[in-house]
Design an enzyme around this catalytic site. Structure first.
Site, PDB file in Angstrom:
ATOM      1  N   CYS A  53     -29.531 -23.231   5.593  1.00 58.30           N
ATOM      2  CA  CYS A  53     -30.480 -22.710   6.586  1.00 58.30           C
ATOM      3  C   CYS A  53     -30.884 -21.285   6.214  1.00 58.30           C
ATOM      4  O   CYS A  53     -30.027 -20.430   5.999  1.00 58.30           O
ATOM      5  CB  CYS A  53     -29.845 -22.721   7.973  1.00 58.30           C
ATOM      6  SG  CYS A  53     -30.872 -21.907   9.217  1.00 58.30           S
TER       7      CYS A  53
HETATM    8  N1  MHO Z   1     -29.019 -25.908  12.531  1.00 61.24           N
HETATM    9  C1  MHO Z   1     -30.017 -24.919  12.672  1.00 61.24           C
HETATM   10  C2  MHO Z   1     -31.037 -25.008  11.609  1.00 61.24           C
HETATM   11  C3  MHO Z   1     -32.079 -24.002  11.672  1.00 61.24           C
HETATM   12  S1  MHO Z   1     -32.515 -23.588  10.121  1.00 61.24           S
HETATM   13  C4  MHO Z   1     -33.921 -22.720  10.242  1.00 61.24           C
HETATM   14  C5  MHO Z   1     -30.606 -25.025  14.060  1.00 61.24           C
HETATM   15  O1  MHO Z   1     -31.541 -25.764  14.307  1.00 61.24           O
HETATM   16  O2  MHO Z   1     -30.093 -24.341  14.905  1.00 61.24           O
HETATM   17  O3  MHO Z   1     -32.838 -24.802   9.421  1.00 61.24           O
END
Ligand code: MHO
Length: 251
Positions: A59
């Site tokens: 991420c």
């Molecule tokens: N698990 C994260 C991913 C965000 S990242 C910009 C969320 O959705 O909170 O991929």
């Protein structure tokens, strides 16, 4: 860059009309006024050379915060890279990977240093479950390519395991939506409010070194010594400055 042009523009304008004022002012598209004296000191630095590097390590919020706290990193931006889909968006990513791009001042931090941070900040032996979160070390030129490939061989030797992190030539980088830029800082109340009142234009906010550092520090990156060294350059009010020190348990 924009800031510099803006400051010089208004200084010469003031000189031209014969005004003698202590602070010059700049007007953003929305009419908001920013005194140049409010622009964080760290954002007024001039660099005689700037290089760019791009990484993907899961991420992109985390990588943005990690690299944003590194001395010598001037700007960070999160976005989509590595694929062929045109004009990707977060919800229509196609074959792209969440990536972090950094502009850095090579006299202060070099590609080898950034690559070391990259390897330390993800698990190279894990197979990414998706292209979106693949681990990728991109290279922008032959020098970066050599360093990147050598570093992968070295890590593989050290771990004595298959490294799934890819080394790949950098293609086009598509900046992500504004709400993903400096994600941690955006959710931080007073710190976001203060930076956002200085940089009402989202591109200037994203490209601010002060915003990159704050985003990094708030996520727990950067040593206490470094935070103390630059805290007065980040454009914070005395109150926000104190709050940051308290939150980071430095006061
Ligand atoms: N698990 C994260 C991913 C965000 S990242 C910009 C969320 O959705 O909170 O991929």
């Amino acid at each position: 860059m924009f800031n510099k042009i803006r400051i010089i523009g208004y200084v010469s304008l003031a000189a031209f009309v014969g005004l003698n004022i202590a602070g010059t002012a700049a007007y953003a598209d929305d009419g908001a006024v920013t005194l140049d004296s409010e622009i964080p000191r760290i954002d007024r630095h001039e660099y005689d050379e700037v290089k760019t590097a791009t990484f993907a390590l899961g991420c992109f919020w985390g990588g943005d915060a990690r690299f944003g706290a590194v001395p010598g990193v001037i700007r960070t931006r999160v976005g989509y890279a590595g694929g062929t889909t045109e004009d990707p968006t977060y919800y229509n990513l196609g074959d792209h990977t969440e990536s972090i791009q950094v502009d850095y001042y090579p006299e202060q931090v070099n590609f080898v240093d950034l690559v070391d941070i990259f390897w330390a900040y993800h698990n190279p032996t894990s197979r990414s479950h998706s292209t979106q979160y693949a681990n990728v070390l991109y290279y922008h030129d032959t020098e970066q390519k050599k360093i990147a490939e050598e570093s992968k061989r070295r890590i593989e030797g050290e771990l004595d395991k298959k490294v799934h992190t890819q080394v790949k030539e950098m293609g086009r980088f598509y900046p992500a939506e504004d709400y993903h830029q400096k994600y941690r800082l955006r959710g931080s109340g007073v710190f976001f409010d203060e930076l956002n009142s200085i940089y009402s234009d989202p591109d200037n906010f994203r490209d601010s070194t002060a915003a990159a550092r704050l985003n990094g520090f708030l996520a727990g990156n950067g040593s206490g010594d470094y935070v103390k060294e630059v805290i007065d350059e980040l454009g914070l009010s005395d109150q926000a400055r104190e709050e940051l020190l308290q939150r980071l348990k430095l006061s």
